[in-house]
Write a protein that holds these residues in place. Structure first.
Motif, PDB file in Angstrom:
ATOM      1  N   HIS A  97       0.818  -1.220   0.000  1.00 61.50           N
ATOM      2  CA  HIS A  97       0.000   0.000   0.000  1.00 61.50           C
ATOM      3  C   HIS A  97       0.848   1.263   0.000  1.00 61.50           C
ATOM      4  CE1 HIS A  97      -3.235  -2.772   0.804  1.00 61.50           C
ATOM      5  NE2 HIS A  97      -2.718  -3.088   1.960  1.00 61.50           N
ATOM      6  N   ASP A 259      -2.968  -6.361  -4.223  1.00 57.85           N
ATOM      7  CA  ASP A 259      -3.712  -6.124  -2.989  1.00 57.85           C
ATOM      8  C   ASP A 259      -4.916  -7.049  -2.850  1.00 57.85           C
ATOM      9  OD1 ASP A 259      -4.358  -4.872  -0.591  1.00 57.85           O
ATOM     10  OD2 ASP A 259      -5.554  -3.320  -1.561  1.00 57.85           O
ATOM     11  N   ARG A 261      -4.771  -9.955  -0.780  1.00 53.63           N
ATOM     12  CA  ARG A 261      -4.602 -10.867   0.358  1.00 53.63           C
ATOM     13  C   ARG A 261      -5.920 -11.099   1.103  1.00 53.63           C
ATOM     14  NH1 ARG A 261       0.716 -11.942   2.102  1.00 53.63           N
ATOM     15  NH2 ARG A 261       2.325 -10.525   1.308  1.00 53.63           N
ATOM     16  N   GLN A 262      -6.627 -10.019   1.419  1.00 56.94           N
ATOM     17  CA  GLN A 262      -7.856 -10.150   2.193  1.00 56.94           C
ATOM     18  C   GLN A 262      -8.922 -10.905   1.413  1.00 56.94           C
ATOM     19  OE1 GLN A 262      -8.344  -9.226   5.536  1.00 56.94           O
ATOM     20  NE2 GLN A 262     -10.069 -10.593   5.112  1.00 56.94           N
ATOM     21  N   GLU A 263      -9.032 -10.612   0.124  1.00 56.02           N
ATOM     22  CA  GLU A 263     -10.032 -11.302  -0.701  1.00 56.02           C
ATOM     23  C   GLU A 263      -9.736 -12.805  -0.787  1.00 56.02           C
ATOM     24  OE1 GLU A 263     -10.146  -7.004  -2.027  1.00 56.02           O
ATOM     25  OE2 GLU A 263      -8.623  -8.450  -1.385  1.00 56.02           O
ATOM     26  N   ASP A 265      -8.073 -14.558   1.513  1.00 57.10           N
ATOM     27  CA  ASP A 265      -8.385 -15.113   2.836  1.00 57.10           C
ATOM     28  C   ASP A 265      -9.887 -15.348   2.994  1.00 57.10           C
ATOM     29  OD1 ASP A 265      -5.753 -15.192   3.622  1.00 57.10           O
ATOM     30  OD2 ASP A 265      -5.820 -13.320   4.753  1.00 57.10           O
ATOM     31  N   ASP A 266     -10.683 -14.401   2.533  1.00 50.58           N
ATOM     32  CA  ASP A 266     -12.147 -14.555   2.608  1.00 50.58           C
ATOM     33  C   ASP A 266     -12.605 -15.768   1.794  1.00 50.58           C
ATOM     34  OD1 ASP A 266     -12.332 -12.315   4.193  1.00 50.58           O
ATOM     35  OD2 ASP A 266     -12.958 -10.970   2.574  1.00 50.58           O
ATOM     36  N   SER A 286      -1.151 -17.466   4.588  1.00 52.68           N
ATOM     37  CA  SER A 286      -0.441 -17.967   5.762  1.00 52.68           C
ATOM     38  C   SER A 286      -0.109 -19.443   5.573  1.00 52.68           C
ATOM     39  CB  SER A 286      -1.297 -17.801   7.021  1.00 52.68           C
ATOM     40  OG  SER A 286      -0.710 -18.497   8.111  1.00 52.68           O
ATOM     41  N   HIS A 289      -2.056 -21.798   7.686  1.00 49.53           N
ATOM     42  CA  HIS A 289      -3.486 -21.967   7.417  1.00 49.53           C
ATOM     43  C   HIS A 289      -3.808 -23.453   7.335  1.00 49.53           C
ATOM     44  CE1 HIS A 289      -7.371 -21.681   5.397  1.00 49.53           C
ATOM     45  NE2 HIS A 289      -7.358 -20.370   5.588  1.00 49.53           N
ATOM     46  N   LYS A 360      -9.863  -8.111  -8.654  1.00 49.39           N
ATOM     47  CA  LYS A 360     -10.154  -7.350  -7.443  1.00 49.39           C
ATOM     48  C   LYS A 360     -11.654  -7.211  -7.225  1.00 49.39           C
ATOM     49  CE  LYS A 360      -8.875  -4.642  -3.959  1.00 49.39           C
ATOM     50  NZ  LYS A 360      -8.161  -5.154  -2.778  1.00 49.39           N
ATOM     51  N   THR A 367     -16.582 -15.480  -4.451  1.00 49.79           N
ATOM     52  CA  THR A 367     -16.530 -16.098  -3.122  1.00 49.79           C
ATOM     53  C   THR A 367     -17.926 -16.311  -2.555  1.00 49.79           C
ATOM     54  OG1 THR A 367     -14.349 -15.186  -2.621  1.00 49.79           O
ATOM     55  CG2 THR A 367     -15.739 -15.747  -0.743  1.00 49.79           C
ATOM     56  N   LYS A 435       2.067 -14.752   9.341  1.00 51.53           N
ATOM     57  CA  LYS A 435       2.382 -13.322   9.273  1.00 51.53           C
ATOM     58  C   LYS A 435       3.841 -13.044   8.906  1.00 51.53           C
ATOM     59  CE  LYS A 435      -1.203 -11.670  12.510  1.00 51.53           C
ATOM     60  NZ  LYS A 435      -2.190 -12.465  11.849  1.00 51.53           N
TER      61      LYS A 435
END
Length: 598
Positions: A97, A259, A261-263, A265-266, A286, A289, A360, A367, A435
């Protein structure tokens, strides 16, 4: 994305930003004036940049005054411009970011940095290359200045930069300065690629309006066409149904760069699909995981992982970069008929390509539709990949022993930097803690990159309050960029540096010329480097040499060493011909390809 589409997207972004800016300017009551230099630094401050790398030169020093006087951005003077570019690359990789910034002088400085910028372009890393250039009058009249080729061609360096940056801004007047700065920075952050900016000496202190700064730069990718996106989602769901929920997710580098990572993970939480990573995507997910199964590298893969991935009914690939080393020398055995690929600017569903449908926006919608498969997917076992430390009869440090052993040394939030070649191939199989951040340059593969990259990575880790920075490099690679140890010491960084001393270029030996003299190097007294390069009193550093498993284990189990309170270098003595499993497999495949057997 093809050139026309890319240009159209950039123009749409520019016009949207201009519209927002005009609205702000219309309603603003005051018009603060700031210098062009201050405008650039304000924009970088908004992008959370806290370190700028480079080397002073007479054409960039007026701008450097503003950097040095800035309250939150620090000037990190490096030993040469190439290392500055490598450091900016490492900073941007770890500090997602944000962006990396390198400042050089006209001609000689920028050409020195260009290899590092090219590596960032190749691997999709957002870096701003700022070049201090002669005055606008000199640029127009073209006198025979120093740092030129002496032939009156002042644009040759810009032409070189055009090949390794996604956008360029050649400032020649203050009227367009803010618009041009915003344009290229937007390109940098939305495309995750380097950009190039020149600042003439006489423009650094010219005053311009600060109103545009009230509108932050947009990171948003272009929106997907809703009708095409809906069709693509239907097509994917049909393939998942046909696959009877036997779906494997394969994550690669662009999931990090763009960017996601969060998507991702979800997706894993809501679907429970098994997930694997390509080498360039290591730590995108991770590695602790519960549905993570390991690294997939085509034929170079551990057999148990290879069988699971290649026998899946459907692969959902996210952000793939299919380079040779990233795919096990192009040995992915996954047919296109069993593959869906999500990319930043297009989607592939088997053999059909859908330009402009970016991941993105697409992935969150996908999902939600895939979440109904969670119960069935949960029943598919995912053996957690382990790499045990082998029991070997002798006390020599082999690669088979070294990499699993240092894997036990890693901690959560460590930044682990691996040089191209031996170190990178050795550490790929090592599971990393939650992490942690893995940094490598697998596609571009510029020897020496990792040491200077570690400077930027450690500074970014300090900004983000991450854990230790640990570098693995070879004696051959270290000799190219070793000077930057002095910059790390100067700025009180405390990386742990493992130097694998195997008397030369290990990866090159195994690719070609096992006994050739060109793969040999002069040996150095490695344990004297830290005191030579900055810590002259020997109080800020410590060096070690380990020749045996017992010495290695004693050091790794030492709490003072592990806590990384000072910069430390470990010379690891290894056999000249020993090499990691994955590197030997890749070398064998390379030899077969050269012989036309693959």
């Amino acid at each position: 994305m093809d050139t026309a589409a890319s240009q159209l997207h950039a123009e749409v972004n520019r016009l949207q930003h201009e519209l927002q800016t005009l609205k702000v300017q219309y309603h603003a009551e005051d018009d603060e004036l700031i210098t062009v230099s201050e405008y650039i630094l304000k924009r970088l401050e908004q992008l959370n940049v806290k370190s700028i790398f480079g080397v002073p030169g007479d054409f960039n020093m007026p701008f450097l005054d503003y950097i040095e006087d800035h309250p939150t951005i620090e000037w990190i003077g490096t030993c040469n411009e190439l290392n500055a570019a490598y450091a900016a690359d490492g900073y941007a990789r770890v500090k997602e970011h944000s962006i990396g910034v390198v400042v050089t002088t006209f001609g000689v400085g920028e050409l020195s940095a260009i290899n590092g910028v090219a590596g960032a372009f190749s691997e999709m890393v957002p870096v701003l290359h700022i070049v201090g250039v002669p005055s606008t009058t000199q640029l127009k009249n073209k006198p025979m200045l120093h740092h030129t080729l002496g032939n009156g061609k002042f644009d040759v360096y810009t032409k070189a930069a055009e090949n390794v940056t996604i956008a360029q801004a050649i400032l020649m007047n203050k009227a367009q300065a803010a618009v041009e700065i915003d344009r290229i920075l937007t390109e940098c952050i939305t495309n995750a690629r380097p950009v190039y900016l020149t600042i003439p000496m006489d423009l650094t202190s010219e005053k311009i309006s600060a109103k545009r700064l009230k509108v932050e730069l947009s990171r948003a990718p272009p929106p997907n066409d809703p009708n095409v996106e809906s069709y693509v989602l239907d097509e994917i769901m049909e393939l998942v149904d046909d696959a009877k929920q036997d779906v494997v997710v394969l994550v690669d580098a662009c999931a990090i760069r763009h960017d996601l990572r969060q998507e991702v993970d979800d997706l894993l939480v809501k679907t429970r699909f098994p997930v694997y990573a390509a080498p360039m995507g290591k730590t995108a997910v991770s590695e602790e995981h519960e549905r993570y199964g390991g690294i997939y590298i085509g034929s170079v893969t551990d057999p148990s992982i290879k069988e699971r991935v290649e026998n899946a009914n459907l692969i959902l690939s996210i952000g793939a970069l299919k380079s040779d080393f990233n795919t096990g020398m192009f040995t992915y055995h996954i047919p296109a008929t069993h593959t869906i690929e999500l990319h930043s600017d297009h989607t592939l569903v088997r053999h059909a390509k859908f330009p402009g449908i970016g991941m993105k926006s697409l992935l969150p919608k996908l999902t939600e539709r895939l979440s109904k498969y969670q119960e069935g997917a949960s029943r598919i076992p995912v053996p957690h990949y382990k790499l045990d430390v082998p029991k070997e009869s002798d006390d020599k440090i082999s690669h088979a022993y070294f990499w699993p052993r240092v894997g036990k040394f890693f901690r959560k939030q460590d930044i682990i930097v691996a040089e191209t070649g031996t170190s990178n191939f050795g550490v790929l199989d090592v599971p990393m803690p939650d992490k942690s951040v893995f940094v490598s340059q697998i596609l571009y593969g510029s020897i020496g990159w990792a040491t200077a990259c570690t400077l930027g990575a450690a500074l970014a880790g300090r900004d983000k309050c991450l854990g230790r920075t640990i570098l693995f490099t070879g004696d051959g690679s270290m000799q190219l960029t070793v000077q930057e140890i002095s910059t790390m010491t100067r700025h009180k960084l405390t990386p742990i540096i493992f130097v694998l001393n195997n008397k030369g270029y290990n990866i090159e030996r195994h690719l070609h010329g096992l006994d050739r003299k060109y793969n040999d190097i002069a040996d150095w007294k490695w344990t004297s480097l830290l005191t030579t390069l900055g810590d002259m009193e020997g109080k800020m550093s410590k060096s070690y040499m380990v020749r045996s498993k017992s010495e290695l284990n004693k050091l790794l189990d030492d709490d003072e060493f592990a806590n990384a309170g000072k910069i430390q270098l470990v010379e690891v003595i290894m056999d000249k011909y020993d090499t990691p499993r994955a590197l030997q497999a890749a070398a064998d495949l390379t030899a077969k390809m050269a012989a036309g057997q693959v």
